[in-house]
Each structure stands twice: as structure tokens, then as C-alpha cells.
Scaffold this motif. Sequence first.
Motif, PDB file in Angstrom:
ATOM      1  N   LEU A 397       0.826  -1.204   0.000  1.00 24.21           N
ATOM      2  CA  LEU A 397       0.000   0.000   0.000  1.00 24.21           C
ATOM      3  C   LEU A 397       0.863   1.258   0.000  1.00 24.21           C
ATOM      4  O   LEU A 397       0.545   2.247  -0.675  1.00 24.21           O
ATOM      5  CB  LEU A 397      -0.920  -0.010   1.229  1.00 24.21           C
ATOM      6  CG  LEU A 397      -1.873   1.181   1.381  1.00 24.21           C
ATOM      7  CD1 LEU A 397      -2.810   1.283   0.178  1.00 24.21           C
ATOM      8  CD2 LEU A 397      -2.669   1.065   2.679  1.00 24.21           C
ATOM      9  N   SER A 398       1.984   1.203   0.707  1.00 29.85           N
ATOM     10  CA  SER A 398       2.889   2.344   0.725  1.00 29.85           C
ATOM     11  C   SER A 398       3.492   2.587  -0.663  1.00 29.85           C
ATOM     12  O   SER A 398       3.595   3.730  -1.119  1.00 29.85           O
ATOM     13  CB  SER A 398       3.993   2.101   1.755  1.00 29.85           C
ATOM     14  OG  SER A 398       4.910   3.170   1.768  1.00 29.85           O
ATOM     15  N   VAL A 399       3.851   1.488  -1.361  1.00 31.44           N
ATOM     16  CA  VAL A 399       4.391   1.637  -2.714  1.00 31.44           C
ATOM     17  C   VAL A 399       3.351   2.221  -3.651  1.00 31.44           C
ATOM     18  O   VAL A 399       3.622   3.141  -4.444  1.00 31.44           O
ATOM     19  CB  VAL A 399       4.907   0.276  -3.222  1.00 31.44           C
ATOM     20  CG1 VAL A 399       5.298   0.375  -4.706  1.00 31.44           C
ATOM     21  CG2 VAL A 399       6.095  -0.192  -2.394  1.00 31.44           C
ATOM     22  N   GLN A 400       2.124   1.683  -3.555  1.00 36.21           N
ATOM     23  CA  GLN A 400       1.050   2.208  -4.408  1.00 36.21           C
ATOM     24  C   GLN A 400       0.769   3.675  -4.096  1.00 36.21           C
ATOM     25  O   GLN A 400       0.527   4.481  -4.999  1.00 36.21           O
ATOM     26  CB  GLN A 400      -0.219   1.370  -4.211  1.00 36.21           C
ATOM     27  CG  GLN A 400      -0.088  -0.062  -4.713  1.00 36.21           C
ATOM     28  CD  GLN A 400      -1.345  -0.865  -4.452  1.00 36.21           C
ATOM     29  OE1 GLN A 400      -2.335  -0.326  -3.953  1.00 36.21           O
ATOM     30  NE2 GLN A 400      -1.307  -2.150  -4.774  1.00 36.21           N
ATOM     31  N   LEU A 401       0.803   4.023  -2.819  1.00 34.40           N
ATOM     32  CA  LEU A 401       0.558   5.411  -2.454  1.00 34.40           C
ATOM     33  C   LEU A 401       1.649   6.327  -3.005  1.00 34.40           C
ATOM     34  O   LEU A 401       1.357   7.437  -3.487  1.00 34.40           O
ATOM     35  CB  LEU A 401       0.492   5.514  -0.919  1.00 34.40           C
ATOM     36  CG  LEU A 401       0.174   6.898  -0.337  1.00 34.40           C
ATOM     37  CD1 LEU A 401      -1.187   7.380  -0.819  1.00 34.40           C
ATOM     38  CD2 LEU A 401       0.204   6.852   1.194  1.00 34.40           C
ATOM     39  N   GLN A 402       2.882   5.862  -2.968  1.00 31.49           N
ATOM     40  CA  GLN A 402       3.972   6.659  -3.536  1.00 31.49           C
ATOM     41  C   GLN A 402       3.797   6.840  -5.044  1.00 31.49           C
ATOM     42  O   GLN A 402       4.021   7.935  -5.584  1.00 31.49           O
ATOM     43  CB  GLN A 402       5.309   5.995  -3.222  1.00 31.49           C
ATOM     44  CG  GLN A 402       5.691   6.047  -1.741  1.00 31.49           C
ATOM     45  CD  GLN A 402       7.000   5.345  -1.456  1.00 31.49           C
ATOM     46  OE1 GLN A 402       7.628   4.800  -2.377  1.00 31.49           O
ATOM     47  NE2 GLN A 402       7.411   5.347  -0.192  1.00 31.49           N
ATOM     48  N   LYS A 403       3.382   5.749  -5.752  1.00 29.68           N
ATOM     49  CA  LYS A 403       3.140   5.872  -7.186  1.00 29.68           C
ATOM     50  C   LYS A 403       2.009   6.860  -7.466  1.00 29.68           C
ATOM     51  O   LYS A 403       2.082   7.673  -8.383  1.00 29.68           O
ATOM     52  CB  LYS A 403       2.793   4.498  -7.775  1.00 29.68           C
ATOM     53  CG  LYS A 403       3.971   3.535  -7.793  1.00 29.68           C
ATOM     54  CD  LYS A 403       3.552   2.206  -8.407  1.00 29.68           C
ATOM     55  CE  LYS A 403       4.734   1.244  -8.461  1.00 29.68           C
ATOM     56  NZ  LYS A 403       4.354  -0.066  -9.050  1.00 29.68           N
ATOM     57  N   TRP A 404       0.937   6.764  -6.676  1.00 32.65           N
ATOM     58  CA  TRP A 404      -0.187   7.670  -6.878  1.00 32.65           C
ATOM     59  C   TRP A 404       0.228   9.121  -6.636  1.00 32.65           C
ATOM     60  O   TRP A 404      -0.148  10.021  -7.395  1.00 32.65           O
ATOM     61  CB  TRP A 404      -1.320   7.285  -5.935  1.00 32.65           C
ATOM     62  CG  TRP A 404      -2.514   8.182  -6.043  1.00 32.65           C
ATOM     63  CD1 TRP A 404      -3.478   8.179  -7.000  1.00 32.65           C
ATOM     64  CD2 TRP A 404      -2.848   9.247  -5.140  1.00 32.65           C
ATOM     65  NE1 TRP A 404      -4.410   9.138  -6.770  1.00 32.65           N
ATOM     66  CE2 TRP A 404      -4.041   9.829  -5.628  1.00 32.65           C
ATOM     67  CE3 TRP A 404      -2.268   9.752  -3.984  1.00 32.65           C
ATOM     68  CZ2 TRP A 404      -4.656  10.901  -4.983  1.00 32.65           C
ATOM     69  CZ3 TRP A 404      -2.879  10.798  -3.353  1.00 32.65           C
ATOM     70  CH2 TRP A 404      -4.057  11.370  -3.846  1.00 32.65           C
ATOM     71  N   VAL A 405       1.031   9.347  -5.632  1.00 36.79           N
ATOM     72  CA  VAL A 405       1.521  10.706  -5.359  1.00 36.79           C
ATOM     73  C   VAL A 405       2.369  11.197  -6.531  1.00 36.79           C
ATOM     74  O   VAL A 405       2.279  12.360  -6.951  1.00 36.79           O
ATOM     75  CB  VAL A 405       2.314  10.723  -4.036  1.00 36.79           C
ATOM     76  CG1 VAL A 405       3.017  12.065  -3.857  1.00 36.79           C
ATOM     77  CG2 VAL A 405       1.401  10.455  -2.844  1.00 36.79           C
TER      78      VAL A 405
END
Length: 469
Positions: A397-405
Motif C-alpha cells: 500500500l505504501s508503494v502504491q501510495l507513492q506511485k499515486w503521489v
Amino acid sequence: MWTEKQRGIRVSQEELLCKNACGFYGNPTWQGFCSKCWKERSHSVGAPGQDARPNTDGLPTFSKFEEKKNIEKGRRINTVRRLFWGSSSPPKPQETSESHINMLKAYQSLEPGDFPGFLKILRSPSSQRLQSRCTAFLNTMEAYHDLPVQKQSDLVQDFYQSFAEYFRSFPEAQVTQIMEHIEKLIMTRLHKWVFCHDSCDDEQKDLVLQRRIRSLNWVTPQMLGVPFPDEKTPVTGDPFLPAITAIIEMDAKRAPQDKLACVSKCSHHVFEALSISNSEPANADDFLSGLVYVVLKANPPRLHSNMQYMIRFGLPHSLMAGESGYYFTNLSCAVAFIEKLNGAALNLSPEEFEGYMLGQRAPAALTKRQQVARETQHLLEELQGRQEKLHQGVDDLSVQLQKWVHVVHSQLDEATTQFSKVQQEMSAQAEVSREVSSSALSASQQKDVKDESMLVLNDPNVGPEDTDC
């Protein structure tokens, strides 16, 4: 063989008292005698009898030899006393001295257990003589630390008695209080020199006792007759845990009275645990059984050395009488019981006892606890797996959140660029519009001036004076 009505370890009050019927508590270390009777008995048994045979060969009789030996012994004692006290006999308090009277008043006002206050009084000018003798005694004991431990014990006990002479006019309770402070002061300094001394075999006996206790780790409370039902007590809720902790803390203390306080604290926790586990009030038999269980579960470090240290260098009254003496006597009985423990004491046959000692058998209660422990371990492993999956999900989830940011930032940068271009186009269009407007305004003004001139020329009423010509 035990019954339900007669459970646990049976020790009567008479068996705890001295065999000499002096009223003090005995101890298995002193073969059932108190320390005072044991010393008297040892001296009487150890003193050789006089040889009554006539002196026919011209040699001195044994009685004369013994007399000479006693003289030499007395000379050595006086030498040691001169080292400690500056004279061949302990000093007598100077009752007429004003400083001595002030010193006594200061000690009389001392609160119980106020060790810092005692040190403050001892360092005062009125107590300078006592302080000097304490310092001299400590320095001498450290210089002669190679003496056998029993001789060191005798010297310390003699120092206690000599020091108490200064306060012989005090009530017994106050003398006891002051001597407890003296014991703590002296033995805190001498602990590293006399504890587990090289001249004795305390360390070897510690190892033997520790291995013995470790080999009896299968003993359950039910075998000892301790009121400790398994179905009412969870695995992690052992009511004897505070008592186990207290007896383990004993090794970290230096003064004998502090070690004895740990024994008393452990005993109080044993009574509390018995009151929790049993609906009936705890009796002496239940207490001794509970104390044996605590020692087996705790396996205290250097237990034998700690007990011998208290016997050798503690104040005699602390081990012979009172609550602390009772608890220490029970602890000594518990250790003696563990050293001689056999199948009959646990209501087991010799074959069953041997099977338990060799690890071929396991008690039902212990097996049940082991099963519960295994189930708990399995549950912990399952929870650990779920926790790892949760951590993995959090990482994803942290990786996905970084990609989304990152995508959002890119879109914002693109929108900002487009907005800048639109602003530039709008600015250019506005500039063109302003230029067109200004040119149109200039043309309009020129036209208005031309029209006005034409109107003036065509007007018949206008004379030459109205024109510029």
C-alpha cells in the motif's frame, strides 16, 4: 504415603526450634541447634580431653600442653584486639564525657530504618571514635582477607558484640536497630572479600544444589501438596511469581539483613499466593510446601553461598528469633528437603521417581501444561504469520501510495504548464487588443479634427478674425 487431609511437608513448630530447648530457632546447617548452642556444642566436642596418665618419661603432660596452647591463643586474640581497638580489650564507654552523652542522645533520636541518618551521626565529631574504629576494623579485615572464612566470621561477630557495648544502657530494641545499621555498613564493604571465600567449598555446593534443583524441574504443585489447582490457574498467571522474583533478588544484595529481607518478602508472597489458591487460611505445612515449590521453580543463584553468608556474618538474633528467623529456618528446611527428596516424599514409587528423573515420564499436569504451551506457541506462530502478511500489505500500500503521489505530481506539473501557456496566449491577445484599440482611437480623433475644420470653412458667418489666416 500422604492423604488428602495430610498433604504437603509436615514439620511441626517443635521441629523448627533448637534441640537444646533454648527457645530459639534451630537450623539444619547447625544440626537442628541454634547458632549459640551449636557454637557451645562445637567447642565442647572439639576440646580434647585431658590426659590423666602420669608423667613417667619426663615429657610435659597434656594438661600443661593445653594450658600453653590456651595462653598462645589468648595472646593472638589480644593481638587482634589491639589491631582493632588499640588495646587488649574492647573500650568501655565514657559515661561522664559530654561528647559521649551527646552521641548517645543523637543515636536515641535515630528513626528506625534511617541508614543515611545513622551515617550522618557516625560522621559527626561526637562519634569520631566509633567511626575510627569502624574504619580500622574494615581496613584490617581487608588486609587479612586471606584468613579462613570461619575466622573472619568470628572476628566480625566479636566486633558486633564489642560495638554493642557502647549502647548497653539503651533498650534492646534500639540496640538491635543500631547494630543492624552497623552490620549493613560493615558487610557492604566486606562482601567482596568474604562472600563465597576461597577457603570454603561454597561454590562447589552451589553447583551441586543447582544441578539438583534443575533435575527436579518436573515436580508439580500437586506432588508437593501445594493448593494450586491447574483448572483455575492460567499458564501465565502463576500466583507464586512474585515470591520467585523476590528469592532471585537475594543474590543481588550485599548486606546479610538485605538478603534476609528478600527471604521475608518471598515468604509473605508465598502466604499471599496460598490465600489466593486456597479457600482456607494457609497453615505452616502449606507454607513450607509452597516455599519448596518456589525454590524449585526459581533455582536461585548461589543459594547455598547466600545462606552461609547470612549465617556467618549476619546478626545472630535475626536468624534465631522473630519473623525473619522463622522464615530463614523454613528456607533451610526447604533446601534440606530438596537435597534429600525421593519418591516416597512425593507419594511416588521408586520406579516412577527414577522415570521422572531420567526424563522417561512426565506428570499429567505437566503434560497438560505442555500441551497448552504448544497450542499457545502454535497460536503465536499463526499470529506472527498474519502480522507478517499485514506488514507486507502495508508495504504494498505504501508503494502504491507513492506511485499515486508521483502521478498526481506529474498531472499537477502538466496542468501548471498548460495554464502558463494559456496565460501567455491570453496576455498576447490582450496586448494585440490594446494596440488595435489605441490605433482606432487615434484615427477617430484625427477624423474629428478634420470634420471640425471643414465645418469652420463652410460657415458664412465666420469672419477673417475667426480664423487663423
